[in-house]
Design a protein around this motif. Structure first.
Motif, PDB file in Angstrom:
ATOM      1  N   ASN A  99      36.522  34.210  24.250  1.00  0.00           N
ATOM      2  CA  ASN A  99      35.932  32.776  24.287  1.00  0.00           C
ATOM      3  C   ASN A  99      37.268  31.680  24.260  1.00  0.00           C
ATOM      4  O   ASN A  99      36.500  30.554  24.135  1.00  0.00           O
ATOM      5  N   SER A 100      38.265  31.994  24.391  1.00  0.00           N
ATOM      6  CA  SER A 100      39.119  31.005  24.337  1.00  0.00           C
ATOM      7  C   SER A 100      39.483  30.757  25.914  1.00  0.00           C
ATOM      8  O   SER A 100      39.603  31.578  26.674  1.00  0.00           O
ATOM      9  N   VAL A 101      39.771  29.419  26.335  1.00  0.00           N
ATOM     10  CA  VAL A 101      39.973  29.138  27.656  1.00  0.00           C
ATOM     11  C   VAL A 101      41.430  29.615  28.183  1.00  0.00           C
ATOM     12  O   VAL A 101      42.444  29.459  27.110  1.00  0.00           O
ATOM     13  N   SER A 102      41.439  30.045  29.168  1.00  0.00           N
ATOM     14  CA  SER A 102      42.922  30.093  29.681  1.00  0.00           C
ATOM     15  C   SER A 102      42.682  29.674  31.324  1.00  0.00           C
ATOM     16  O   SER A 102      42.059  29.651  31.834  1.00  0.00           O
ATOM     17  N   ARG A 103      43.929  29.163  31.359  1.00  0.00           N
ATOM     18  CA  ARG A 103      44.364  28.786  33.053  1.00  0.00           C
ATOM     19  C   ARG A 103      45.039  29.727  33.630  1.00  0.00           C
ATOM     20  O   ARG A 103      45.543  29.356  34.742  1.00  0.00           O
ATOM     21  N   SER A 104      45.300  30.845  33.222  1.00  0.00           N
ATOM     22  CA  SER A 104      45.952  31.976  33.672  1.00  0.00           C
ATOM     23  C   SER A 104      45.078  32.930  34.411  1.00  0.00           C
ATOM     24  O   SER A 104      44.263  33.598  33.599  1.00  0.00           O
ATOM     25  N   TYR A 105      45.201  33.288  35.486  1.00  0.00           N
ATOM     26  CA  TYR A 105      44.335  34.249  36.338  1.00  0.00           C
ATOM     27  C   TYR A 105      44.499  35.692  35.730  1.00  0.00           C
ATOM     28  O   TYR A 105      43.486  36.239  36.008  1.00  0.00           O
ATOM     29  N   THR A 106      45.458  36.059  35.239  1.00  0.00           N
ATOM     30  CA  THR A 106      45.793  37.330  34.672  1.00  0.00           C
ATOM     31  C   THR A 106      45.094  37.621  33.430  1.00  0.00           C
ATOM     32  O   THR A 106      44.879  38.684  32.952  1.00  0.00           O
ATOM     33  N   GLU A 107      44.507  36.417  32.840  1.00  0.00           N
ATOM     34  CA  GLU A 107      43.730  36.765  31.486  1.00  0.00           C
ATOM     35  C   GLU A 107      42.190  36.781  31.748  1.00  0.00           C
ATOM     36  O   GLU A 107      41.383  36.523  30.858  1.00  0.00           O
ATOM     37  N   TYR A 108      41.833  36.764  33.144  1.00  0.00           N
ATOM     38  CA  TYR A 108      40.378  36.907  33.400  1.00  0.00           C
ATOM     39  C   TYR A 108      40.132  38.472  33.786  1.00  0.00           C
ATOM     40  O   TYR A 108      40.815  39.266  34.475  1.00  0.00           O
ATOM     41  N   ASP A 109      38.834  38.768  33.360  1.00  0.00           N
ATOM     42  CA  ASP A 109      38.470  40.136  33.494  1.00  0.00           C
ATOM     43  C   ASP A 109      37.623  40.534  34.501  1.00  0.00           C
ATOM     44  O   ASP A 109      37.624  41.707  35.067  1.00  0.00           O
ATOM     45  N   TYR A 110      36.951  39.750  35.019  1.00  0.00           N
ATOM     46  CA  TYR A 110      35.921  40.061  36.296  1.00  0.00           C
ATOM     47  C   TYR A 110      36.112  39.356  37.238  1.00  0.00           C
ATOM     48  O   TYR A 110      36.370  37.871  36.999  1.00  0.00           O
ATOM     49  N   TRP A 111      36.153  39.443  38.561  1.00  0.00           N
ATOM     50  CA  TRP A 111      36.279  38.722  39.926  1.00  0.00           C
ATOM     51  C   TRP A 111      35.342  38.771  40.937  1.00  0.00           C
ATOM     52  O   TRP A 111      34.639  39.870  41.007  1.00  0.00           O
ATOM     53  N   GLY A 112      35.019  37.615  41.493  1.00  0.00           N
ATOM     54  CA  GLY A 112      34.106  37.666  42.718  1.00  0.00           C
ATOM     55  C   GLY A 112      34.940  37.914  43.878  1.00  0.00           C
ATOM     56  O   GLY A 112      36.316  37.999  43.835  1.00  0.00           O
ATOM     57  N   GLN A 113      34.456  37.835  45.031  1.00  0.00           N
ATOM     58  CA  GLN A 113      35.364  38.223  46.104  1.00  0.00           C
ATOM     59  C   GLN A 113      35.991  37.361  46.870  1.00  0.00           C
ATOM     60  O   GLN A 113      36.575  37.283  47.645  1.00  0.00           O
ATOM     61  N   GLY A 114      35.677  35.896  46.274  1.00  0.00           N
ATOM     62  CA  GLY A 114      36.169  35.035  47.142  1.00  0.00           C
ATOM     63  C   GLY A 114      35.235  34.511  48.286  1.00  0.00           C
ATOM     64  O   GLY A 114      34.555  35.111  48.883  1.00  0.00           O
ATOM     65  N   THR A 115      35.315  32.970  48.362  1.00  0.00           N
ATOM     66  CA  THR A 115      34.591  32.280  49.491  1.00  0.00           C
ATOM     67  C   THR A 115      35.613  31.179  50.161  1.00  0.00           C
ATOM     68  O   THR A 115      36.358  30.328  49.344  1.00  0.00           O
ATOM     69  N   LEU A 116      35.732  31.234  51.246  1.00  0.00           N
ATOM     70  CA  LEU A 116      36.723  30.359  52.015  1.00  0.00           C
ATOM     71  C   LEU A 116      36.332  28.767  52.133  1.00  0.00           C
ATOM     72  O   LEU A 116      35.212  28.568  52.668  1.00  0.00           O
ATOM     73  N   VAL A 117      36.901  27.961  51.593  1.00  0.00           N
ATOM     74  CA  VAL A 117      36.779  26.576  51.918  1.00  0.00           C
ATOM     75  C   VAL A 117      37.796  26.035  53.001  1.00  0.00           C
ATOM     76  O   VAL A 117      39.210  26.120  52.566  1.00  0.00           O
ATOM     77  N   THR A 118      37.513  25.465  54.094  1.00  0.00           N
ATOM     78  CA  THR A 118      38.486  24.712  54.920  1.00  0.00           C
ATOM     79  C   THR A 118      38.028  23.189  55.036  1.00  0.00           C
ATOM     80  O   THR A 118      36.860  23.025  55.399  1.00  0.00           O
ATOM     81  N   VAL A 119      39.050  22.372  54.835  1.00  0.00           N
ATOM     82  CA  VAL A 119      38.897  20.995  54.802  1.00  0.00           C
ATOM     83  C   VAL A 119      39.477  20.707  56.153  1.00  0.00           C
ATOM     84  O   VAL A 119      40.898  20.684  56.056  1.00  0.00           O
ATOM     85  N   SER A 120      39.068  19.960  57.068  1.00  0.00           N
ATOM     86  CA  SER A 120      39.602  19.403  58.288  1.00  0.00           C
ATOM     87  C   SER A 120      39.700  18.065  58.290  1.00  0.00           C
ATOM     88  O   SER A 120      38.961  17.181  57.581  1.00  0.00           O
ATOM     89  N   SER A 121      40.565  17.607  59.005  1.00  0.00           N
ATOM     90  CA  SER A 121      40.839  16.072  59.207  1.00  0.00           C
ATOM     91  C   SER A 121      39.924  15.656  60.334  1.00  0.00           C
ATOM     92  O   SER A 121      39.404  16.119  61.117  1.00  0.00           O
TER      93      SER A 121
END
Length: 121
Positions: A99-121
């Protein structure tokens, strides 16, 4: 716990997107969003505590992104406004059982598969 991220897509600079991350069961810990820009390492974007009343943001997204949590739906949301080219990345949601916040991805236990965000000009 399985996490399913969705909501990515193609958007122009200045536009908005809302990412969702739904868990297969209840989530009890810290939820986080990370992203991996093209050619770069995974980086912290935002985190939220279990109650949803404390949020933490990377300086690069502060004031533009909002993280929220809906326990009844086992879902967290990342509202992204005023998108910039540099926000282009694969976005991942993650859960940290501690329950302590971490900004390090190594300290997270479960992950989703990812979703792509593309920002264009």
């Amino acid at each position: 716990v399985q996490l399913q991220a969705s909501g990515g897509g193609l958007v122009q600079t200045g536009g908005s997107l809302r990412l969702s991350c739904t868990a297969s069961g209840r989530t009890f810990g810290i939820m986080g969003w990370f992203r991996r820009p093209p050619g770069k390492e995974r980086e912290f974007v935002a985190a939220i505590n279990w109650r949803g009343d404390r949020r933490y943001y990377a300086d690069s997204v502060k004031g533009r992104f909002t993280f929220s949590r809906a326990h009844a739906k086992n879902t967290v949301y990342l509202q992204m406004n005023a998108l910039k080219l540099e926000d282009t990345a694969i976005y991942y949601c993650a859960e940290r059982l501690d329950n302590s916040v971490s900004r390090s991805y190594t300290e997270y236990d479960y992950w989703g598969q990812g979703t792509l965000v593309t920002v264009s000009s």
